[in-house]
Design an enzyme around this catalytic site. Structure first.
Site, PDB file in Angstrom:
ATOM      1  N   ARG A   8      38.340  51.928  38.580  1.00  0.00           N
ATOM      2  CA  ARG A   8      37.059  51.251  38.338  1.00  0.00           C
ATOM      3  C   ARG A   8      37.023  50.524  36.985  1.00  0.00           C
ATOM      4  O   ARG A   8      36.204  49.637  36.766  1.00  0.00           O
ATOM      5  CB  ARG A   8      35.933  52.294  38.408  1.00  0.00           C
ATOM      6  CG  ARG A   8      34.568  51.701  38.721  1.00  0.00           C
ATOM      7  CD  ARG A   8      33.530  52.786  38.896  1.00  0.00           C
ATOM      8  NE  ARG A   8      33.511  53.673  37.761  1.00  0.00           N
ATOM      9  CZ  ARG A   8      33.249  54.992  37.823  1.00  0.00           C
ATOM     10  NH1 ARG A   8      32.978  55.568  38.978  1.00  0.00           N
ATOM     11  NH2 ARG A   8      33.256  55.728  36.740  1.00  0.00           N
ATOM     12  N   TYR A  50      16.874  31.949  39.770  1.00  0.00           N
ATOM     13  CA  TYR A  50      17.331  32.341  41.110  1.00  0.00           C
ATOM     14  C   TYR A  50      16.438  33.479  41.633  1.00  0.00           C
ATOM     15  O   TYR A  50      16.238  34.480  40.930  1.00  0.00           O
ATOM     16  CB  TYR A  50      18.784  32.785  40.965  1.00  0.00           C
ATOM     17  CG  TYR A  50      19.423  33.381  42.185  1.00  0.00           C
ATOM     18  CD1 TYR A  50      19.654  32.614  43.321  1.00  0.00           C
ATOM     19  CD2 TYR A  50      19.818  34.725  42.205  1.00  0.00           C
ATOM     20  CE1 TYR A  50      20.259  33.171  44.437  1.00  0.00           C
ATOM     21  CE2 TYR A  50      20.429  35.274  43.310  1.00  0.00           C
ATOM     22  CZ  TYR A  50      20.649  34.492  44.429  1.00  0.00           C
ATOM     23  OH  TYR A  50      21.246  35.039  45.526  1.00  0.00           O
ATOM     24  N   ASP A  52      21.958  31.609  32.901  1.00  0.00           N
ATOM     25  CA  ASP A  52      22.684  31.605  34.180  1.00  0.00           C
ATOM     26  C   ASP A  52      23.333  30.225  34.305  1.00  0.00           C
ATOM     27  O   ASP A  52      22.655  29.205  34.420  1.00  0.00           O
ATOM     28  CB  ASP A  52      21.723  31.888  35.343  1.00  0.00           C
ATOM     29  CG  ASP A  52      22.458  32.030  36.681  1.00  0.00           C
ATOM     30  OD1 ASP A  52      23.486  31.334  36.874  1.00  0.00           O
ATOM     31  OD2 ASP A  52      21.991  32.797  37.536  1.00  0.00           O
ATOM     32  N   LYS A  75      30.088  31.380  43.841  1.00  0.00           N
ATOM     33  CA  LYS A  75      29.803  29.988  44.180  1.00  0.00           C
ATOM     34  C   LYS A  75      31.041  29.115  43.918  1.00  0.00           C
ATOM     35  O   LYS A  75      31.970  29.131  44.681  1.00  0.00           O
ATOM     36  CB  LYS A  75      28.568  29.511  43.415  1.00  0.00           C
ATOM     37  CG  LYS A  75      27.345  30.456  43.579  1.00  0.00           C
ATOM     38  CD  LYS A  75      26.781  30.430  44.983  1.00  0.00           C
ATOM     39  CE  LYS A  75      25.766  31.513  45.290  1.00  0.00           C
ATOM     40  NZ  LYS A  75      24.618  31.605  44.418  1.00  0.00           N
TER      41      LYS A  75
END
Ligand SMILES: *Cc1c(COP(=O)(O)O)cnc(C)c1O
Length: 386
Positions: free
Chosen positions: A49, A102, A174, A199
């Site tokens: 992790r 967003y 962002d 994206k």
């Protein structure tokens, strides 16, 4: 002489050429076997992790892309946004968030942060230095998105950073729209730049990942600790998809930019179009800010029509053969969505300036003439009904 952006991105590797292959190996692992019992508690990386080879290479390339002190990875863009804002807030604090954030990030602020005892005020995207009036003694973060989702207002980040610095408030941007290629918020004084790598960085609509890039070591340490507390880590395959995407990102974005502008310009000539919400168009209200702070535009923008009947809009949407209907963006394929039902606004004047239906287009990498033909048939269908 310092190397160009593409060269630096392509050659970003930790410690040079570590592997005989060009790309790092995908290691699928929770358990790492350590050389001795002593190493269990002494080695730097002791558990999957904490990230493996691909994660390290991706972090290094993202730091190069955004000029960051550190990059912390998350399993999605949304978890990266949540990580950034929660790393620098605690119960009793206050956050100022751009109204056109967003939607799910906005919801994280109004629902999850609230449950954690952090209050959010939403501010118009074009507030600029007027943000000073919203700052309270307990304000810890200003969360911007450049440009904002759905309505594409471009915040005046340097003016907001200036106010924030005077009050000891951190600024998060962002930066998903520019993918870090056309806009570097950390250079403008922001403390964190967040991206949904899902994206443009991944670029093929086939993986989720997010990242928080921090400007300094103090901010990096806060983000690293919070990421650790939540156990956030993208899987190695998704991190690999993001790393691979990064190497070709500037080339792809230039193609998205050129096709996006061609389509935006064509749309602005159609009589049914009230406004094309694309900051690179000279008549966009934020064009001057965009031209000052960005070196290019991606392929995502909004279009608002003059009022139309439901029947005309149904006919319009039924005509598309090349554009697909689907959420997300940044892949090679063009997408169109109606965005009216997603609009959430409290503080800005968007609802007053809004006339007819709002939609969002993502311009992919198809031949631009085919995209314009597809839109042209849709407008012809709409005209035949109205
Ligand atoms: C899509 C998106 C996100 C969230 O990314 P996911 O990977 O889908 O969670 C965050 N910010 C912006 C601006 C986005 O468009």
């Amino acid at each position: 002489m310092s190397k160009g952006k593409s060269t630096r991105l392509i050659h970003a590797r930790t410690g040079g050429r570590l592997y005989p292959t060009v790309n790092p190996p995908i290691e699928r692992a929770s358990t790492l076997l350590l050389p001795s019992e002593k190493d269990l508690y002494a080695a730097a990386k002791t558990y999957g992790r904490m990230g493996l080879a691909v994660h390290r290479e991706l972090e290094a390339a993202l730091c190069e892309l955004e000029g960051a002190a550190s990059a912390q990875l998350a399993p999605s863009g949304l978890t990266a946004c949540a990580l950034a804002v929660s790393a620098i807030t605690k119960a009793g604090d206050h956050v100022i968030a751009q109204d056109s954030l967003y939607g799910p990030t906005r919801r994280f602020c109004s629902r999850r942060l609230k449950a954690m005892g952090v209050e959010t005020s939403f501010a118009p995207a074009r507030i600029g230095s007027g943000v000073a009036e919203l700052i309270r003694p307990n304000t810890k973060a200003i969360f911007l998105e450049a440009p904002g989702s759905l309505t594409f207002e471009t915040p005046d980040t340097p003016a907001i950073v200036d106010v924030a610095k005077r009050h000891g408030v951190r600024v998060i941007v962002d930066n998903t729209w520019s993918a870090g290629v056309f806009h570097r918020p950390l250079e403008l004084g922001a403390d964190m730049s967040v991206q949904a790598l899902t994206k443009y960085v991944v670029g093929h609509a086939d993986a989720f990942a997010g990242a928080v890039m921090s400007a300094d070591d103090q901010t990096s340490a806060l983000v690293a600790a919070t990421r650790e507390d939540w156990g956030l880590s993208p899987g190695p395959d998704d991190a690999y998809a993001a790393l691979r995407g990064l190497r070709t990102l500037p080339v792809r974005l230039k193609a998205h930019e050129a096709a996006g502008l061609a389509v935006a310009e064509w749309l602005s000539e159609q009589p049914e179009v009230a406004q094309v919400l694309h900051p690179a168009l000279p008549d966009h209200p934020d064009h001057a800010i965009w031209a000052r702070d960005f070196s290019g535009a991606s392929g995502l923008f909004g279009v608002m029509l003059h009022p139309q009947s439901d029947a005309a809009m149904d006919a319009f949407y039924q005509a598309f053969e090349v554009f697909g209907f689907g959420f997300s963006w940044g892949g090679y394929e063009s997408l169109i969505i109606s965005s009216d039902s997603q609009l959430r606004r409290l503080s800005d004047d968007w609802t007053r300036t809004k006339s007819g239906p709002l939609m969002r287009l993502h311009i992919g990498l198809e031949d631009v003439d085919d995209l314009i033909d597809d839109l042209s048939s849709a407008f012809n269908r709409l005209r035949s009904i109205s």
